[in-house]
Design a protein around this motif. Structure first.
Motif, mmCIF file in Angstrom:
data_model
loop_
_atom_site.group_PDB
_atom_site.id
_atom_site.type_symbol
_atom_site.label_atom_id
_atom_site.label_comp_id
_atom_site.label_asym_id
_atom_site.label_seq_id
_atom_site.Cartn_x
_atom_site.Cartn_y
_atom_site.Cartn_z
ATOM 1 N N TYR A 123 0.845 -1.063 0.130
ATOM 2 C CA TYR A 123 -0.052 0.028 -0.208
ATOM 3 C C TYR A 123 0.852 1.137 0.006
ATOM 4 C CZ TYR A 123 0.583 1.114 4.975
ATOM 5 O OH TYR A 123 1.277 1.436 6.034
ATOM 6 N N ASP A 124 0.243 2.124 -0.458
ATOM 7 C CA ASP A 124 1.011 3.700 -0.699
ATOM 8 C C ASP A 124 0.120 4.777 -0.485
ATOM 9 O OD1 ASP A 124 2.880 1.949 -1.995
ATOM 10 O OD2 ASP A 124 3.335 3.385 -3.536
ATOM 11 N N LEU A 125 0.436 5.960 0.144
ATOM 12 C CA LEU A 125 -0.078 6.935 0.531
ATOM 13 C C LEU A 125 0.187 8.111 -0.148
ATOM 14 C CD1 LEU A 125 0.160 6.300 4.543
ATOM 15 C CD2 LEU A 125 -1.703 5.723 2.994
ATOM 16 N N PHE A 126 -0.782 8.937 -0.792
ATOM 17 C CA PHE A 126 -0.388 10.049 -1.288
ATOM 18 C C PHE A 126 -1.439 10.856 -1.287
ATOM 19 C CE2 PHE A 126 -2.712 8.016 -4.910
ATOM 20 C CZ PHE A 126 -3.071 9.095 -5.567
ATOM 21 N N SER A 127 -0.893 12.145 -1.854
ATOM 22 C CA SER A 127 -2.116 13.239 -1.673
ATOM 23 C C SER A 127 -2.145 14.079 -2.920
ATOM 24 C CB SER A 127 -2.064 14.290 -0.599
ATOM 25 O OG SER A 127 -2.206 13.806 0.685
ATOM 26 N N ALA A 128 -3.282 14.445 -3.692
ATOM 27 C CA ALA A 128 -3.434 15.242 -4.852
ATOM 28 C C ALA A 128 -4.893 15.494 -4.927
ATOM 29 C CB ALA A 128 -3.038 14.135 -5.982
ATOM 30 N N GLY A 129 -4.822 16.591 -5.860
ATOM 31 C CA GLY A 129 -6.250 17.447 -6.079
ATOM 32 C C GLY A 129 -6.951 17.718 -4.675
ATOM 33 N N GLY A 130 -6.371 18.046 -3.839
ATOM 34 C CA GLY A 130 -6.854 18.515 -2.544
ATOM 35 C C GLY A 130 -7.443 17.217 -1.732
ATOM 36 N N ARG A 131 -7.165 16.043 -1.813
ATOM 37 C CA ARG A 131 -7.665 14.805 -1.356
ATOM 38 C C ARG A 131 -6.314 13.847 -0.777
ATOM 39 N NH1 ARG A 131 -10.877 17.938 -1.169
ATOM 40 N NH2 ARG A 131 -13.026 17.967 -1.462
ATOM 41 N N ASP A 132 -6.739 13.133 -0.015
ATOM 42 C CA ASP A 132 -5.525 12.072 0.475
ATOM 43 C C ASP A 132 -6.151 10.887 -0.066
ATOM 44 O OD1 ASP A 132 -4.191 13.907 1.999
ATOM 45 O OD2 ASP A 132 -5.544 13.800 3.631
ATOM 46 N N PHE A 133 -5.156 9.915 -0.690
ATOM 47 C CA PHE A 133 -5.543 8.617 -1.089
ATOM 48 C C PHE A 133 -4.615 7.789 -0.487
ATOM 49 C CE2 PHE A 133 -6.657 11.847 -4.312
ATOM 50 C CZ PHE A 133 -7.880 11.309 -4.980
ATOM 51 N N ILE A 134 -5.164 6.308 -0.609
ATOM 52 C CA ILE A 134 -4.470 5.217 -0.321
ATOM 53 C C ILE A 134 -4.599 4.164 -1.555
ATOM 54 C CG2 ILE A 134 -6.257 4.251 0.948
ATOM 55 C CD1 ILE A 134 -4.187 2.313 2.274
ATOM 56 N N ILE A 135 -3.506 3.820 -2.167
ATOM 57 C CA ILE A 135 -3.542 2.530 -3.137
ATOM 58 C C ILE A 135 -2.908 1.512 -2.331
ATOM 59 C CG2 ILE A 135 -2.591 1.764 -5.291
ATOM 60 C CD1 ILE A 135 -1.961 4.606 -6.206
ATOM 61 N N ALA A 136 -3.882 0.215 -2.538
ATOM 62 C CA ALA A 136 -3.488 -0.688 -2.037
ATOM 63 C C ALA A 136 -3.870 -1.927 -2.791
ATOM 64 C CB ALA A 136 -4.314 -0.859 -0.596
ATOM 65 N N GLY A 137 -3.014 -3.067 -2.904
ATOM 66 C CA GLY A 137 -3.307 -4.316 -3.556
ATOM 67 C C GLY A 137 -2.743 -5.542 -2.989
#
Length: 250
Positions: A123-137
């Motif tokens: 899993y990775d954590l990043f922020s873009a477009g004014g939002r916080d995301f998690i990519i997990a797989g």
């Protein structure tokens, strides 16, 4: 729902196996295009949903898979899960995949959250477009413990919009594969922050939108978009096609 924030793009590729096997120049051209267009297109992340190579036991294919995106790996965060061709199916072996795309090559990536089982999960954590995301797989060949790990990770980051990456999940007819049915029931439905699922494996493209009632009041609380994108059935292993996912919160 439109929210304030700048737009950005995620690049998504899958099943590059024939590029690694027979058309490494195409793979390199794809990677070079991403690097060259990262600022113009606002590219923030690159996601690969498995089958990086076609024949796991052929060293030359792993060499191609490593060298083709070499500059890409230096320019942008690259998130990968393994497919069945990367690990084998009967007794999954993550050796080569882990060596090239497991914990060590990404240990200095600022957005890296963590790995499970040397490449089985990530899993990775990043922020873009004014939002916080998690990519997990989860990679192909994961076990129940990996599913528990993924659910725990998603629960720890409930405040982040979750994008999930799997290899086998959606079929070309828009129905869930056997793997997809389990992952939908065990992961997607259970985590209210999941809004997007990406997968490959099956040859073709399709999408499935699921309305989910998280609080049991009979009303839809979220829609989960589940996308299949795999061009390997086209000429020369896919003709270099990949998907650009643009997020616009403006």
């Amino acid at each position: 729902v439109r929210m304030e924030g700048e737009s950005f793009t995620l690049v998504w590729m899958s099943d590059t196996q024939h590029y690694s096997g027979s058309y490494p120049k195409t793979f390199r051209t794809m990677s070079d295009w991403i690097v060259e267009n990262r600022e113009k297109r606002g590219i923030q992340y690159v996601i690969h949903t498995g089958d990086v190579v076609h024949t796991r036991k052929k060293a030359a294919q792993w060499t191609n898979a490593q060298h083709a995106p070499a500059e890409l790996l230096q320019a942008l965060p690259f998130f990968l899960v393994a497919g069945n061709h990367d690990t084998g199916t009967d007794s999954p072996n993550f050796g080569e995949f882990s060596r090239l795309f497991g914990p060590k090559p990404f240990e200095n990536l600022p957005s890296l959250g963590g790995f499970y089982g040397e490449g089985v999960g990530r899993y990775d954590l990043f922020s873009a477009g004014g939002r916080d995301f998690i990519i997990a797989g989860l990679s192909y060949g994961h076990n129940k413990q990996a599913v528990f790990w993924l659910n725990d990770v998603l629960a720890q980051h409930q405040d982040r919009i979750a994008i999930l990456a799997f290899h086998s999940y959606l079929d070309v007819n828009g129905k869930l594969t056997s793997h997809g049915k389990k992952l939908f029931a065990e992961v997607v439905e259970k985590n209210p922050n999941v809004h997007l699922v990406l997968c490959g494996h099956k040859h073709g493209v399709n999408r499935r939108v699921s309305d989910i009632d998280d609080d049991g009041d009979g009303k839809t609380d979220r829609q989960v978009y589940q996308l299949l994108c795999n061009y390997q059935g086209a000429k020369q292993g896919g003709q270099g096609y990949m998907c650009l996912l643009k997020f616009d919160f403006g």
